[in-house]
Design an enzyme around this catalytic site. Structure first.
Site, PDB file in Angstrom:
ATOM      1  N   ASP A   1      73.717  48.633  23.668  1.00  0.00           N
ATOM      2  CA  ASP A   1      72.724  48.628  24.740  1.00  0.00           C
ATOM      3  C   ASP A   1      73.300  47.785  25.862  1.00  0.00           C
ATOM      4  O   ASP A   1      73.697  46.644  25.640  1.00  0.00           O
ATOM      5  CB  ASP A   1      71.400  48.050  24.237  1.00  0.00           C
ATOM      6  CG  ASP A   1      70.749  48.968  23.219  1.00  0.00           C
ATOM      7  OD1 ASP A   1      70.372  50.086  23.598  1.00  0.00           O
ATOM      8  OD2 ASP A   1      70.645  48.574  22.039  1.00  0.00           O
TER       9      ASP A   1
ATOM     10  N   GLU B   1      62.239  58.095  20.894  1.00  0.00           N
ATOM     11  CA  GLU B   1      61.798  56.742  20.540  1.00  0.00           C
ATOM     12  C   GLU B   1      60.430  56.878  19.903  1.00  0.00           C
ATOM     13  O   GLU B   1      59.456  57.181  20.578  1.00  0.00           O
ATOM     14  CB  GLU B   1      61.753  55.861  21.800  1.00  0.00           C
ATOM     15  CG  GLU B   1      63.150  55.535  22.323  1.00  0.00           C
ATOM     16  CD  GLU B   1      63.173  55.037  23.767  1.00  0.00           C
ATOM     17  OE1 GLU B   1      62.088  54.841  24.360  1.00  0.00           O
ATOM     18  OE2 GLU B   1      64.276  54.858  24.296  1.00  0.00           O
TER      19      GLU B   1
END
Lengths: 214, 286
Positions: free
Chosen positions: B9, B128
């Protein structure tokens, strides 16, 4: 007039408007080569080596090659005895035909056809991932697998595989689910690899390095 | 063979890590992590621009370019990709696949457009998922912050029909916690989908990864914290800048002790060790 068995130009990566050619070029540059990306038949005729990459659909690929008048130059180049390698879809294009999305004629450089991978429990299609190379009847010395060993893994992304008519054209097999298929082809100086060696870490770079030193 | 995919990330110039996709802590330069994971046998790499949805664009092109010159395994890039043009430019920079969530939920046709232009193999649907009190799973967007009202299994089925070639399935509930993957979610989607499912979110130990494969039926597994905190034990980060929460790196904790100062519930491991132990546990990997 047939092409001479030696080219004067650089390694040519055939651009026919389909795929990310830059990744193949990056891997070859990493190995010290200075390839050209081209759709110019004259550059193909002059090349000392040719890479035919490919991602996408068989029919579209052949239509694009036809549109760019590249079919005959590729066939002539293959007959010259200079090194040629088809990668992934590029390998399938070397065959006579494929029934991906209807029956399509291929380049006919290696006798045989392409067929869809069968589904098996736990084995999804497309086959996406790393699989090993298994030996065939022919030795690997002096070929694109000259630096490889049985069990070396490459990264695959494909739904179709090649079925060469002559078993002697098989340089390596790969097993996915219940199917053992031809993953590396060789006929004279013409090669095909179903995987993406440019994305297969050291084992893939070894294959490309062997190709560059043929 | 199961694919092991380190997830980086990225915020600005740095790899960050949070919990539930929030509360980000700076861990260091992505190039250093990527190079190490490549050397250690990563099967693919995943870069996610964590702030892209906020700004509406992906800022990773330069990092992707530098990566692609040196790292020869597939690279998936996600975060803030909103159009075929966005996808084209990140592929041109050197990505092999794109992971799209928010823009696909807003405009499902984008999935077909990307698949038609670059092939299904390139179009990874990023999901997600958050578990609702009813036990159903809802798709979240904008890095886990916004509810979409879409149920996960139905959305995955639709997306595959539209041309998604793989599913990156992240449990927002488990992400960054080290409590293990959401096995029920993973199995539900992996069994139903015709395309490979990459389990993501919650890996705290090698056993968690093994369970995602064996019990979750995942086709590939993605993890961040256990590898990052493992890598940090032997990495020297001199050049992480002052942007974001760099306290963790600035505390000058002896390298060997950094893992103990990592997140609770995370048992750091190197990629080499992770693969070795997975093989021992009976899951073949490269």
């Amino acid at each position: 007039m047939p092409l001479s068995s030696r080219g004067v130009g650089p390694t040519a990566i055939v651009d026919y408007g389909l795929c990310n050619l830059a990744s193949v070029a990056r891997a070859l540059r990493h190995l010290g080569s200075e390839p050209v990306i081209t759709s110019d038949p004259d550059e193909l005729r002059a090349a000392s080596r040719v890479v035919l990459p490919g991602v996408g659909a068989f029919g579209t690929a052949m239509a694009n090659l036809r549109e760019r008048a590249l079919i005959a130059p590729l066939q002539e180049y293959a007959a010259s005895g200079r090194p040629l390698i088809g990668l992934c879809l590029g390998m399938q294009l070397l065959m006579d035909e494929s029934d991906e999305g209807g029956l399509h004629r291929g380049l006919g450089i290696i006798a045989g056809r392409c067929a869809r991978l069968p589904r098996a429990p736990g084995y999804k299609v497309p086959h996406i991932g790393w699989s090993g190379l298994e030996p065939a009847a022919r030795p690997w010395t002096g070929t694109v697998l000259g630096r490889s060993a049985p069990g070396d893994t490459l990264y695959f992304v494909h739904s179709f595989h090649v079925l060469p008519v002559d078993e002697r054209d098989v340089l390596a097999y790969t097993t996915y689910g219940a199917l053992r298929y031809c993953s590396v082809l060789a006929r004279g100086s013409v090669y095909g690899c179903q995987a993406h060696p440019e994305k297969s870490s050291r084992t893939g770079l070894a294959l490309l390095e062997s190709f560059l030193s043929l | 063979m199961i694919r092991i995919i380190p997830r980086l990330d990225i915020k600005g110039p740095n790899v960050v890590k949070g919990v539930h996709l929030e509360g980000l802590r700076v861990l260091g330069r992505p190039e250093l992590f990527a190079a190490r994971y490549y050397e250690e046998g990563a099967d693919e790499l995943l870069y996610m621009d964590t702030v892209a949805s906020l700004y509406g664009r992906n800022n990773l092109a330069e990092i992707v370019e530098r990566t692609a010159e040196q790292i020869f395994v597939p690279l998936t890039v996600g975060g803030g990709l909103r159009s075929v043009e966005d996808v084209r430019s990140i592929l041109r920079a050197g990505a092999d696949k794109v992971a799209i969530n928010t823009a696909a939920v807003a405009n499902p046709r984008l999935i077909s457009e990307v698949a038609d232009a670059f092939g299904s193999q390139c179009m990874v649907l990023s999901v997600e998922a958050r578990r609702l009190p009813t036990g159903a799973y809802e798709c979240m967007t904008d890095n886990g912050r916004e509810n979409s009202g879409r149920e996960v299994a139905a959305w995955v089925e639709e997306a595959v029909r539209l041309g998604a070639g793989e599913i990156l399935l992240t449990s927002v509930d488990r992400e960054g916690t080290g409590k293990g993957y959401d096995l029920e979610l993973t199995r539900l989607i992996a069994d139903a989908a015709d395309v490979p499912v990459i389990a993501c979110g919650g890996a705290g130990s090698v056993e968690d990864v093994q369970r995602a494969i064996v019990e979750g039926h995942a086709d590939a597994v993605c993890m961040a914290s256990i590898l990052h905190y493992g890598a940090l034990q032997s990495m020297q980060h001199a050049d992480y800048g002052d942007e974001g929460n760099v306290d963790f790196l600035k505390r000058k904790i002896p390298l060997a002790a950094r893992s103990e100062h990592g997140r609770r519930g995370i048992e750091p491991v190197s990629l080499v060790e992770l693969k070795r132990r997975l093989r021992e546990l009976g899951s073949p990997c490269r």
